[in-house]
Design a protein around this motif. Structure first.
Motif, PDB file in Angstrom:
ATOM      1  N   LEU A 195       1.017  -0.752   0.050  1.00 40.81           N
ATOM      2  CA  LEU A 195      -0.061  -0.330   0.080  1.00 40.81           C
ATOM      3  C   LEU A 195       1.216   1.448  -0.230  1.00 40.81           C
ATOM      4  O   LEU A 195       1.868   1.583   1.448  1.00 40.81           O
ATOM      5  CB  LEU A 195      -0.797  -0.154   1.515  1.00 40.81           C
ATOM      6  N   VAL A 196       0.315   1.610  -1.129  1.00 42.78           N
ATOM      7  CA  VAL A 196       1.627   3.255  -0.688  1.00 42.78           C
ATOM      8  C   VAL A 196       0.606   4.740  -0.485  1.00 42.78           C
ATOM      9  O   VAL A 196      -0.750   4.667  -0.481  1.00 42.78           O
ATOM     10  CB  VAL A 196       1.971   3.814  -2.059  1.00 42.78           C
ATOM     11  N   THR A 197       1.352   5.724   0.019  1.00 48.55           N
ATOM     12  CA  THR A 197       1.127   7.037   1.309  1.00 48.55           C
ATOM     13  C   THR A 197      -0.343   7.722  -0.269  1.00 48.55           C
ATOM     14  O   THR A 197      -1.424   8.253   0.524  1.00 48.55           O
ATOM     15  CB  THR A 197       1.876   7.082   2.056  1.00 48.55           C
ATOM     16  N   GLY A 198       0.404   7.591  -1.813  1.00 45.04           N
ATOM     17  CA  GLY A 198      -0.390   8.249  -2.937  1.00 45.04           C
ATOM     18  C   GLY A 198       0.880   9.875  -3.034  1.00 45.04           C
ATOM     19  O   GLY A 198       1.352  10.388  -2.240  1.00 45.04           O
TER      20      GLY A 198
ATOM     21  N   THR B 297      -6.850  11.280  -0.888  1.00 42.75           N
ATOM     22  CA  THR B 297      -8.239  11.958  -1.049  1.00 42.75           C
ATOM     23  C   THR B 297      -9.019  10.711  -0.503  1.00 42.75           C
ATOM     24  O   THR B 297      -8.709   9.736  -0.094  1.00 42.75           O
ATOM     25  CB  THR B 297      -8.320  11.579  -2.759  1.00 42.75           C
ATOM     26  N   ALA B 298     -10.439  10.614  -0.518  1.00 43.46           N
ATOM     27  CA  ALA B 298     -11.178   9.482  -0.469  1.00 43.46           C
ATOM     28  C   ALA B 298     -10.901   8.072  -1.034  1.00 43.46           C
ATOM     29  O   ALA B 298     -10.748   6.872  -0.498  1.00 43.46           O
ATOM     30  CB  ALA B 298     -12.984   9.868  -0.196  1.00 43.46           C
ATOM     31  N   ASP B 299     -10.497   8.037  -1.957  1.00 42.74           N
ATOM     32  CA  ASP B 299      -9.991   6.478  -2.895  1.00 42.74           C
ATOM     33  C   ASP B 299      -9.130   6.561  -2.232  1.00 42.74           C
ATOM     34  O   ASP B 299      -8.696   4.782  -2.300  1.00 42.74           O
ATOM     35  CB  ASP B 299      -9.382   7.445  -4.310  1.00 42.74           C
ATOM     36  N   ARG B 300      -7.706   7.330  -1.281  1.00 45.62           N
ATOM     37  CA  ARG B 300      -6.289   6.586  -0.628  1.00 45.62           C
ATOM     38  C   ARG B 300      -7.062   5.798   0.318  1.00 45.62           C
ATOM     39  O   ARG B 300      -6.902   4.885   0.573  1.00 45.62           O
ATOM     40  CB  ARG B 300      -5.422   7.621  -0.678  1.00 45.62           C
ATOM     41  N   ILE B 301      -7.870   5.958   0.944  1.00 46.13           N
ATOM     42  CA  ILE B 301      -8.084   6.002   2.435  1.00 46.13           C
ATOM     43  C   ILE B 301      -9.470   4.225   1.477  1.00 46.13           C
ATOM     44  O   ILE B 301      -9.028   3.304   2.015  1.00 46.13           O
ATOM     45  CB  ILE B 301      -9.158   6.300   2.773  1.00 46.13           C
TER      46      ILE B 301
END
Length: 568
Positions: A138-141, A220-224
């Protein structure tokens, strides 16, 4: 909870004692019967690229618990590019050892690796590859972009561009201070196709990530949501015993190399892929990689090779859009952490849509892969150039060498107004390789000498045994192997020697006879650097050259079982 019990000479007592202590944290017997999923926590006040780690950990935990698992987060060291002396690369192998040993030492059925800044993702993949259990990345983005005087900016290609303006006296102290406040608009990794973004894309190409997980911005919500999905998937991987060796196959590495070329990725990506592959028993064939480049164009229009940023790539569909375009070149039977093949994931993805960030195969941003491999008497073990970010007029060039013996010599002399240098010269920097610095710093992006910068010179041929940031651009030859510090030919280059660069012929040549080079070596033999103690001694004693991933020799697989890409 019964895995890897501490040795007290009595297994029953060891498990009894372990349960007694963990129950002190409030866990019930019911909780302790569930699959245990480790979560590598690399949050640090020194690492703004990982500033969203607490949110990601909570989301991963939620996903694990929804799937019936027991989440257990634990810390490892965290490395940030700008906060690591002498360089983050120096600490990558240490982080990989920390990751491997903590995964081995503690009971877990699978592990979630949370990383982001340049060297953390490769370190985690290296460590997990050696540990051998089910693992998912999982990357932090990426960070968001900022705005300077109505111009969109982001770290760190624009960092280098504005600093070059400042060095050339094109902007003043006030403006450089103003832009400094806008280049990093949020937590997260660099917003261009630097090393962090490159490794995120490579991790997804390897099959080590939730599909679509490479590109979502950090805030972003996508990352969560991706984090939650990662936790859920980790539980399923533990039940299916989907160990990392079933994902990191020769086919997966070949897919990743195609992606590295197609994204115009960081030159650091080659070193990291080589190190990860070495942990799985694969050698990387640079010549075969170069042949891949002839048929794999750059399709992603991101800085520094193009114009866009990672958030644009995400809005364009991210890696799914790119992988779909590369489909004819990929091994679609490669397994992914979802338990499905890459081909199955692409078939299940949402339909394509109109966008302008990922180019169609017949209209690339650059007709060949972003990276070319060079050979010659200056680099018998190879060197590389990021051709997609180089000046076309300098790709075939012969010039006089202006030599800096090491980084300190460069700092002392580069901006001296009396430096004997012209725009058509070749800047050569020695002793910034794996052992020379040590740690192979990103000093290969040698600044244009100030008197030339102020005269309007934007690019020159530059050569070193070091690395450069994936965010940088220029006609820069890197990773010259063997490095100067171990007696490679680079060590014996002198001011005034002629050097020829021919990207077309894949050549980097020092126009000096073998007899003259041998005489120079006899007169001034190289003494390799040493250290008396500690990690530096371990590093200098065991680190390999760039063509073997700058890993420690004792961390690579005991036997190399194959080559990637495989020669066809």
């Amino acid at each position: 909870m019964s895995k890897g019990l501490t040795n007290y000479g009595d297994r029953g007592f060891s498990l009894f004692l372990r349960k007694a202590f963990i129950k002190g944290a409030g866990y019930t017997d019911s909780a302790l019967t569930r699959p245990v999923i480790g979560i590598v926590n690399t949050g640090s006040a020194y690492n703004p690229c990982h500033g969203n780690a607490p949110q990601l950990i909570e989301a991963v935990k939620r996903g694990i618990m929804l799937a019936g698992g027991l989440p257990m987060d634990f810390p490892t060291i965290s490395i940030h590019e700008s906060f690591s002396a002498p360089t983050s690369m120096y600490l990558r192998n240490l982080m990989s050892m920390d990751t491997e040993e903590m995964v081995r030492a503690q009971p877990m059925d699978a592990v979630v690796l949370i990383g982001g800044c340049d060297k953390t993702v490769p370190a985690q993949l290296m460590g997990a590859a050696s540990a051998g259990i089910p693992a998912i990345q999982l990357v932090t983005g990426a960070m968001l972009t900022g705005s300077h005087r109505s111009e969109r900016v982001g770290a760190c290609t624009d960092c280098r561009r504005y600093w070059a303006y400042y060095r050339a006296d094109q902007i003043d102290d006030q403006e450089i201070a103003d832009v400094n406040n806008q280049l990093v608009a949020s937590v997260g990794t660099c917003s261009v196709m630097g090393t962090a973004s490159t490794m995120a894309c490579i991790a997804e190409a390897l099959g080590m990530m939730v599909p679509g997980g490479a590109s979502a911005p950090a805030v972003t919500a996508d990352r969560i949501r991706i984090a939650e999905q990662t936790g859920t998937l980790a539980v399923q991987m533990s039940k299916d015993r989907l160990t990392i060796d079933k994902v990191l196959t020769a086919e997966a590495f070949e897919n990743a190399m195609r992606v590295l070329l197609a994204i115009g990725g960081s030159t650091n990506g080659i070193i990291h892929l080589t190190a990860i592959a070495g942990r799985m028993g694969f050698e990387v064939d640079l010549e075969a990689l170069d042949r891949f480049g002839a048929e794999t164009p750059v399709l992603v229009d991101l800085k520094p090779s193009g114009q866009h940023y990672m958030e644009d790539f995400h809005k364009a569909g991210g890696m799914i859009t790119l992988l779909r375009e590369l489909k004819p070149l990929l091994h679609l039977n490669a397994m992914t952490v979802t338990g499905r093949t890459l081909g199955e994931e692409l078939d299940a993805a949402s339909a394509p849509f109109k966008q302008d960030v990922v180019r169609p195969f017949n209209n690339p941003i650059y007709p060949q892969g972003g990276i070319a491999v060079l050979r010659g008497n200056l680099a018998p073990g190879g060197a590389i150039i990021k051709q997609s970010a180089a000046a076309p007029e300098l790709m075939e060039h012969e010039g006089r060498a202006v030599v800096f013996e090491d980084a300190e010599d460069m700092v002392t002399r580069l901006d001296d107004p009396d430096l004997d240098v012209n725009a058509d010269d070749v800047l050569v920097l020695k002793r910034i390789g794996p052992k020379g610095a040590p740690g192979m710093p990103e000093a290969g992006y040698i600044p244009i000498p100030m008197k030339l910068a102020r005269a309007g010179v934007k690019d020159m041929v530059r050569i070193s045994d070091g690395r450069m940031s994936g965010t940088a651009a220029g006609t820069i030859v890197l990773h010259v192997t063997p490095e100067a510090a171990v007696g490679g030919p680079l060590a014996y280059v002198q001011n005034g020697d002629r050097i020829r660069l021919s990207v077309k012929n894949r050549e980097i040549a020092l126009l000096v006879s073998a007899e003259e080079l041998a005489e120079r070596a006899r007169v001034a033999p190289v003494v390799e650097p040493t250290a008396d103690r500690g990690y530096r001694k371990l590093f200098l004693t065991t680190v390999t050259q760039a063509d073997e991933g700058v890993d420690f020799d004792f961390l690579r697989a005991a036997t190399m079982t194959g080559t990637v890409p495989r020669t066809k």
